[in-house]
Design an enzyme around this catalytic site. Sequence first.
Site, PDB file in Angstrom:
ATOM      1  N   ASP A   9       0.922  -1.072   0.016  1.00 39.44           N
ATOM      2  CA  ASP A   9      -0.045   0.141  -0.040  1.00 39.44           C
ATOM      3  C   ASP A   9       0.841   1.098   0.025  1.00 39.44           C
ATOM      4  OD1 ASP A   9      -2.300   1.396   0.338  1.00 39.44           O
ATOM      5  OD2 ASP A   9      -1.900   1.852   2.356  1.00 39.44           O
ATOM      6  N   ASP A  11      -0.043   5.062   0.673  1.00 40.72           N
ATOM      7  CA  ASP A  11      -0.407   6.153   1.928  1.00 40.72           C
ATOM      8  C   ASP A  11      -0.583   5.558   3.270  1.00 40.72           C
ATOM      9  OD1 ASP A  11      -0.667   8.635   0.468  1.00 40.72           O
ATOM     10  OD2 ASP A  11      -2.460   7.759  -0.458  1.00 40.72           O
TER      11      ASP A  11
END
Length: 218
Positions: A9, A11
């Site tokens: 991922d 952020d």
Amino acid sequence: MLPSAVVFDVDGVLFDTEIRIYRAWQKFSAEMGWPQVAEHYLDYVGQTRSDIVARFLTEYGFDFDGMGFLIRCTEYCRQQLEDEGIPLKPGIMEILDYLKEKGVPMALATSTSAERTARRMELTGLGSYFQVIVTGDMVAHSKPDPEIYARACRELGVDPAAAIAVEDAPNGIRSAHGAGMQVIMIPDLVPYTPELDPMLLACLPSLTALRDYLRERE
């Protein structure tokens, strides 16, 4: 043994941007007279704009301009990052260089758009580390649906069960687990809770700890 691939991922995992997005939600929801929207920010982490707007309609009705709100937040954060640079999470270069040295393929699975992700890769110079980048506008359903992680593994040509996903929030953890991947949590704004244990291989404090965790298992 090392995993066949690692899918990150972005952020809250690689970039220390989640707190900036949260503060933008606080700012603009208050300005628009809907402070309760920001109070539930963590419930939306990992989802695409279209899915968030659909939830806004269900939860707040047509009185709240959900799309206008998200556009204002996005532009505010974009300008911040252009002016100040992308804040990187501690240990990011250690883990990326380690996996590259070991020949472990890497991918991104982010709910951010392709355009914004490409710009972030340009600003940070990290694009060359990733063989595959899957963004929110490349899938029909955002996290917690498993589609984004399933696609990343498919494009890498790896068995999801032999690959690791690195996530910071429950929506992403559910997405990667649903795709059949092993999941490592590195918490950011959302704290670890024992209820996540059935979906986790491990919960680690940092990207540096992730490198050390993998190194111990070579």
